[in-house]
Design an enzyme around this catalytic site. Structure first.
Site, short mmCIF file in Angstrom:
data_model
loop_
_atom_site.label_atom_id
_atom_site.label_comp_id
_atom_site.label_asym_id
_atom_site.label_seq_id
_atom_site.Cartn_x
_atom_site.Cartn_y
_atom_site.Cartn_z
N HIS A 61 54.57 17.84 60.08
CA HIS A 61 55.84 17.49 59.45
C HIS A 61 57.04 17.87 60.31
CE1 HIS A 61 59.03 17.05 56.55
NE2 HIS A 61 59.28 18.34 56.57
N ASP A 89 61.79 27.22 53.98
CA ASP A 89 62.48 25.96 54.19
C ASP A 89 63.85 26.20 54.82
OD1 ASP A 89 62.78 23.23 54.12
OD2 ASP A 89 63.31 23.12 52.00
#
Length: 478
Positions: A334, A198
Site C-alpha cells: 500500500h 497512520d
C-alpha cells in the site's frame, strides 16, 4: 507565498482533534440568501492555518512541561471549524464560475465507477454505486468540527446549528448526514482500525514547512493550494487562490475478516511462529509494521525505535539490494503504491504532482469479543478519509486509479506484475485481485485476495475556499 491567515486550517497543519464531526448539508431551496448572510457570522468560527500553527505550538509546550514535571499532559480544550462546498453547492448559491476541474464539477458519484467502487451498471442507466443513500443525492457542503472531546465538539455544533437555524423554522441548511470520528483509545492512538499507525508520510510544503524530515519530500505550494507556485491550471477565478480541493471518502473497514485472512495465510518460516508469520504478511501488505516502522528499512521484524524516529521513519527510497523486485518491500504494498518514491526515477512522471495532504479520522467502535472470535464484522467501523490537492485528477484520483488499482504499477519488471494495492486497490472488472511478492521467500509468487476489506460507503469532491473568498465571494452582506 500563501498567507496562512487566509488558508483554512485543515489544509495546512490539520485541525488538531480527538473527536471530529463532518456535517454534510444541503442549502434550503427557499433560503439561499439567508444562508449566504449567515456565513458572515459563521466565518468568525473558521480556523485558519495560522491558528492551527499556534495551537500545535501550545500543545507541544504543554507536553514538554508535563514531561519535565514527570506528569501525564492534560488535554487542552480546543476546537477547530472549517467549511467546504461541492459544485452543486456553488450552483445553488448562484456561483457559476468555472473552477477548471471537471471531476469536481461532475461530483464523486459520477466518478465512482471509474474509481472502481462496487455498484450496478445496468444497460442505458447511470452507474449506481453501493453507497449509503445519504451520498446518492447531491449535497452542497460539509462543515468540519474538530476538538479535544465530545463535549467541546457538541457545544460548537450547537452554535453552528443556531447560526444556520438547523432543524428550526427558517432553516438555511438541512443536515443530510453527520459522520462522527474518534481517535482510537490507549496504545492505538494514531492507528487506523487494522492496527497500523497512520499519517506518517505527509509532504512538506515549500515556504511553510521549513524543516522537513529526511525522506519527507517537499512540494511547491501550488500542488496543494490553488493559485500558488506550480498550480499550472489556467483560467481559474482569482478568488480560488489559497483554497484547495477536498476529497472526502467514507470507508468501511472489515477488520475481523482482514485479521482472519492474515491468520489463515501466515508467511511460513522455521524462525517464525504462526502469529509472527501473519504479522509479517500484514506488514508486507501495508509497507509498514503496525508501529509505523517501514519494512524497507526493517524488513523482517518490527523496530519500535525506528517507528517513532522522524529522522528515519520516512528516510527510504526502495533502492536497497533486491528491492527492485520487492524483496524488502513488495512492489504492490500500500505505501509503495501510494507514494512510490524512487520507483519513478527512470520514468518521466513527476511524483511531486501526485502528492496529497491526508487528513481524516477513524470512526466506529473497537472490535467486540464476538467479532474477534467469529472473524465476522457486526458493527460499522472504518476511516473518514480526507485529502487536499489543487487538482483532483493529479491527486487523489491519479493515486487511486493509476497506481492503487493498476496491477502493473509500479512498472519494475518485464514479466509478471506487482498486483493490486491490497488495502485500497479496487477491481474494475470481474478478474479478482492478486498481489505479488508478499512472501519474501517467493518474490515472484502471487497471493489471491478473496475480497476487498476497505469498501467505500460514499464521498464527494469539495472545494475549501480561502477566508477572503468566504467573505467576498460566498457571504452576502446583511
Amino acid at each position: 507565498m500563501a498567507d496562512l491567515n487566509n488558508v483554512q486550517g485543515d489544509i495546512i497543519g490539520g485541525l488538531p482533534k480527538k473527536v471530529q464531526q463532518y456535517l454534510i448539508f444541503t442549502i434550503d431551496d427557499n433560503n439561499v440568501p439567508g444562508f449566504r448572510k449567515a456565513l458572515n457570522q459563521f466565518i468568525t468560527l473558521v480556523t485558519t492555518a495560522a491558528q492551527v500553527q499556534q495551537t500545535r505550538s501550545q500543545i507541544a509546550a504543554n507536553k514538554k512541561t508535563a514531561l519535565e514535571q514527570g506528569k501525564t499532559p492534560e488535554l487542552l480544550p480546543l476546537v477547530g471549524v472549517n467549511i467546504a462546498f461541492s459544485h452543486f453547492g456553488l450552483r445553488k448559491m448562484g456561483i457559476n464560475d468555472n473552477l477548471q476541474d471537471a471531476l469536481y464539477m461532475n461530483g464523486q458519484k459520477n466518478d465512482s465507477q471509474s474509481l472502481g467502487d462496487p455498484g450496478e451498471a445496468a444497460p442505458f442507466q447511470p452507474f449506481d454505486p453501493h453507497w449509503d443513500p445519504a451520498f446518492k443525492s447531491d449535497t452542497h457542503g460539509v462543515i468540519l468540527i474538530a476538538g479535544d472531546s465530545d463535549d467541546t465538539v457538541t457545544a460548537t455544533r450547537e452554535k453552528i446549528n443556531q447560526i444556520f437555524s438547523v432543524g428550526a423554522f427558517g432553516a438555511t441548511i438541512h443536515e443530510t448526514i453527520t459522520l462522527k470520528g474518534n481517535v482510537r483509545p490507549g496504545d492505538q492512538k494514531g492507528h487506523e482500525h487494522f492496527g497500523f499507525m497512520d499519517g506518517i508520510s505527509q509532504p512538506a510544503v515549500k515556504g511553510i514547512d521549513t524543516s522537513p524530515f529526511p525522506g519527507q519530500g517537499t512540494v511547491r505550494q501550488g500542488v496543494i493550494l490553488c493559485g500558488r507556485e506550480h498550480d499550472n491550471v489556467l483560467f481559474r477565478p482569482g478568488w480560488m487562490t489559497d483554497g484547495s480541493f477536498m476529497v472526502l471518502r467514507w470507508y468501511r473497514q472489515n477488520v475481523p475478516e482482514f485479521n482472519t485472512f492474515l491468520k489463515q495465510n501466515p508467511i511460513v518460516d522455521p524462525g517464525l511462529t504462526p502469529a509472527q508469520g501473519s504479522e509479517l504478511r500484514g506488514a508486507r501488505f501495508m509497507g509498514r509494521w503496525k508501529s509505523g516502522a517501514p519494512i524497507d528499512v526493517s524488513p523482517f521484524q518490527d523496530d519500535l525505535e525506528l517507528a517513532v524516529d522522524q529522522n528515519r521513519n520516512n528516510n527510504f527510497t526502495y533502492t536497497a539490494a533486491n528491492d527492485q523486485v520487492g524483496y524488502r518491500c513488495p512492489l504492490g504494498a500500500h505505501t509503495r503504491k501510494a507514494n512510490p518514491r524512487n520507483d519513478l526515477d527512470n520514468i518521466i512522471v513527476s511524483r511531486e504532482d501526485h502528492r496529497i495532504i491526508r487528513r481524516g479520522i477513524p470512526f466506529g467502535p473497537e472490535m467486540s469479543a464476538d467479532e474477534i472470535s467469529s472473524g465476522v464484522s457486526q458493527a460499522l467501523r472504518g476511516l473518514i478519509f480526507v485529502c487536499y490537492q489543487s487538482n483532483i485528477e493529479n491527486g487523489f484520483r491519479f493515486i487511486q486509479r493509476i497506481w492503487a488499482n493498476d496491477p502493473l504499477f509500479p512498472p519494475k519488471q518485464l514479466f509478471g506484475n506487482p498486483g493490486f494495492d491490497p488495502i485500497v486497490g479496487q477491481v474494475t472488472d470481474e478478474t479478482g485481485r492478486t498481489i505479488q511478492g508478499t512472501d519474501p521467500l517467493d518474490p515472484n509468487g502471487h497471493l489471491t485476495l478473496p475480497t476487498e476489506w476497505v469498501i467505500p460507503q460514499g464521498g464527494e469532491y469539495y472545494f475549501s475556499p480561502s477566508i477572503s473568498a468566504l467573505r467576498t465571494r460566498f457571504a452576502l452582506s446583511s
